[in-house]
Motif scaffolding. Structure first.
Motif, short mmCIF file in Angstrom:
data_model
loop_
_atom_site.label_atom_id
_atom_site.label_comp_id
_atom_site.label_asym_id
_atom_site.label_seq_id
_atom_site.Cartn_x
_atom_site.Cartn_y
_atom_site.Cartn_z
N PRO A 1 0.95 -0.99 -0.28
CA PRO A 1 0.35 0.18 -0.11
C PRO A 1 0.67 1.32 -0.30
O PRO A 1 2.07 1.41 -0.10
N PRO A 2 -0.03 2.67 -0.43
CA PRO A 2 0.82 3.55 0.02
C PRO A 2 1.65 4.02 0.66
O PRO A 2 2.84 4.96 0.53
N SER A 3 1.09 3.64 2.44
CA SER A 3 1.29 3.91 3.57
C SER A 3 2.65 3.00 4.03
O SER A 3 3.57 3.57 4.52
N GLN A 4 2.75 1.57 3.43
CA GLN A 4 3.76 0.80 3.64
C GLN A 4 3.81 0.13 5.41
O GLN A 4 4.32 0.09 4.71
N TYR A 5 2.36 0.75 5.32
CA TYR A 5 2.21 0.51 6.58
C TYR A 5 1.44 -0.88 6.45
O TYR A 5 0.70 -1.28 6.00
N GLY A 6 1.01 -1.58 8.23
CA GLY A 6 -0.11 -2.78 8.01
C GLY A 6 0.82 -3.70 7.85
O GLY A 6 1.83 -4.76 7.84
N ASN A 7 -0.14 -5.39 8.66
CA ASN A 7 0.12 -6.42 7.94
C ASN A 7 0.51 -6.82 7.11
O ASN A 7 -0.37 -7.19 5.99
N PRO A 8 1.48 -7.02 6.23
CA PRO A 8 1.69 -7.62 4.73
C PRO A 8 1.15 -9.29 4.03
O PRO A 8 0.49 -8.97 3.25
N GLU A 9 0.69 -9.68 5.48
CA GLU A 9 0.09 -10.72 5.27
C GLU A 9 -1.39 -10.51 4.53
O GLU A 9 -1.96 -11.12 4.13
N ILE A 10 -2.31 -9.24 4.78
CA ILE A 10 -3.92 -8.90 5.02
C ILE A 10 -2.76 -8.34 3.30
O ILE A 10 -4.44 -7.29 3.08
N TRP A 11 -2.07 -7.63 2.67
CA TRP A 11 -2.45 -6.57 1.64
C TRP A 11 -2.64 -7.42 0.23
O TRP A 11 -2.66 -8.93 0.65
N ALA A 12 -3.13 -6.67 -0.49
CA ALA A 12 -3.73 -7.76 -1.59
C ALA A 12 -2.60 -7.91 -3.13
O ALA A 12 -1.59 -7.84 -2.80
N HIS A 13 -3.20 -10.31 -3.03
CA HIS A 13 -2.70 -10.03 -3.65
C HIS A 13 -3.08 -9.10 -5.13
O HIS A 13 -3.94 -9.10 -5.69
N ILE A 14 -1.81 -10.06 -6.31
CA ILE A 14 -1.67 -9.47 -7.53
C ILE A 14 -1.23 -10.17 -8.31
O ILE A 14 -0.03 -11.04 -8.11
N ASP A 15 -1.64 -10.30 -9.42
CA ASP A 15 -1.05 -11.23 -10.63
C ASP A 15 -0.73 -10.81 -11.89
O ASP A 15 0.19 -11.28 -12.49
N THR A 16 0.01 -8.86 -11.58
CA THR A 16 1.18 -8.33 -12.62
C THR A 16 1.71 -8.23 -11.42
O THR A 16 1.16 -7.18 -10.97
N THR A 17 2.50 -7.67 -11.82
CA THR A 17 4.05 -6.54 -12.04
C THR A 17 4.06 -5.81 -12.81
O THR A 17 5.28 -6.36 -13.72
N LEU A 18 4.36 -4.27 -12.31
CA LEU A 18 4.62 -3.79 -13.67
C LEU A 18 5.88 -3.35 -13.73
O LEU A 18 5.90 -2.80 -12.04
N LEU A 19 7.25 -3.07 -13.91
CA LEU A 19 8.69 -2.51 -13.75
C LEU A 19 8.39 -1.37 -14.88
O LEU A 19 8.44 -1.12 -16.23
N PRO A 20 7.67 -0.02 -13.94
CA PRO A 20 7.87 1.82 -14.87
C PRO A 20 9.12 2.16 -15.00
O PRO A 20 9.71 2.84 -13.94
N PHE A 21 10.01 2.02 -15.72
CA PHE A 21 11.27 2.46 -15.84
C PHE A 21 11.09 4.05 -15.97
O PHE A 21 12.05 4.44 -15.46
N SER A 22 10.07 5.02 -16.62
CA SER A 22 9.92 5.88 -16.16
C SER A 22 10.35 6.52 -14.76
O SER A 22 10.76 7.95 -14.29
N LEU A 23 9.56 6.04 -13.70
CA LEU A 23 9.74 6.25 -12.96
C LEU A 23 11.38 5.54 -11.95
O LEU A 23 11.76 6.18 -11.07
N LEU A 24 11.84 4.06 -12.22
CA LEU A 24 13.39 3.65 -11.89
C LEU A 24 14.30 4.37 -12.19
O LEU A 24 15.23 4.60 -11.22
N LEU A 25 14.00 4.99 -12.87
CA LEU A 25 15.50 5.85 -13.57
C LEU A 25 16.44 5.35 -14.26
O LEU A 25 17.61 5.28 -13.20
N VAL A 26 16.42 3.80 -14.12
CA VAL A 26 17.37 3.31 -14.27
C VAL A 26 17.27 1.96 -15.08
O VAL A 26 16.54 2.33 -16.05
N ASN A 27 18.14 1.57 -15.74
CA ASN A 27 18.50 0.82 -16.81
C ASN A 27 18.54 -0.63 -17.23
O ASN A 27 18.12 -1.41 -18.12
N ASP A 28 18.55 -0.98 -15.70
CA ASP A 28 17.89 -2.26 -15.20
C ASP A 28 17.51 -2.00 -14.08
O ASP A 28 18.14 -1.78 -13.28
#
Length: 265
Positions: free
Chosen positions: A38-65
């Motif tokens: 979550p944006p706050s990065q707080y809370g119990n990780p065991e109840i964070w939402a499950h996702i089936d897609t992970t996005l690697l946004p290089f425009s935010l990461l500003l790295v080449n790998d």
């Protein structure tokens, strides 16, 4: 008294049955247990939402790998020895190119002794073609001598986690892109409409990185307001000198759009 003894026996039997029903039986299984922080990065990780897609946004990461760790969890007991699991790429559901857009997978991954989680380290590479499109890699878990695949769907658990819809836990999709995405810590009332040009200007002015705007803990509302005020002052100074700063777009009439901050600055 006999009545109460009978009721107590029924309750104890029910508890015993419930406990028995909760035990996992059969060959140990595995599934993708990738969750959304979550944006706050707080809370119990065991109840964070499950996702089936992970996005690697290089425009935010500003790295080449970059490397993302995809968690795989065991269904069944932990063991005193290492166990291994394997993955396959589903070619028909993959548009990225191995060796060019992402690093080849390992032949096998480990669930260490005494652990119930293992990790797939997926390495993605930034490419010029990703400025305009997102390229996908679809990964699928495989059965082997240690693990079966007894569960293919994670269903939202009411009042238990924040998963919004059924998620595929046998497959996981990784998207690689350099397209522009509005970060989490971008308040329109302060910064105005999002644009990549405005974001780059803010980063140059204040020594920031685009990734800083994706951390709502550090980039809180007060800090956003201060940066927006600084940007507003700069834009007005440039305008007064006859060097108005424009966005990289035009309005519906074909006129250049003047860069501006939000209404609460």
């Amino acid at each position: 008294m006999k009545k109460y003894i009978f009721l107590l026996s029924v309750i104890l039997a029910f508890i015993g049955c419930e406990k028995e029903m909760m035990d996992y039986e059969g060959k140990d299984g595995i599934y993708f247990c990738v969750q959304e922080v979550p944006p706050s990065q707080y809370g119990n990780p065991e109840i964070w939402a499950h996702i089936d897609t992970t996005l690697l946004p290089f425009s935010l990461l500003l790295v080449n790998d970059t490397t993302v760790r995809l968690k795989v969890r065991v269904m069944g007991p932990v063991t005193g020895y290492d166990r291994y699991f394997t993955l396959a790429v589903i070619d028909s559901l993959t548009t990225a190119t191995v060796g060019e857009d992402y690093s080849p997978l390992e032949k096998q991954y480990v669930i260490s002794a005494g652990e119930r989680d293992g990790y797939v380290e997926f390495i993605g590479f930034r490419q010029e073609k990703m400025l305009d499109s997102t390229y996908y890699v679809t990964l699928q878990l495989m059965e082997n001598e240690y693990f079966s695949l007894p569960m293919d769907i994670w269903r939202p658990l009411e009042l238990k986690d924040y998963t919004r819809e059924n998620q595929n836990v046998i497959r996981h999709v990784v998207g690689l892109t350099d397209e522009v995405f509005e970060p989490k810590a971008w308040t329109t009332n302060y910064f105005g409409p999002y644009s990549k040009k405005k974001m780059k200007l803010l980063c140059e002015m204040f020594g920031l990185q685009m990734a800083d705007f994706d951390n709502v803990t550090e980039m809180d509302m007060e800090r956003q307001r201060v940066y927006a005020q600084g940007l507003d002052k700069y834009l007005k100074e440039m305008d007064a000198k006859g060097e108005t700063v424009y966005e990289d777009r035009v309005d519906k009439d074909g006129n250049p759009v003047k860069m501006a901050v939000g209404p609460l600055v």
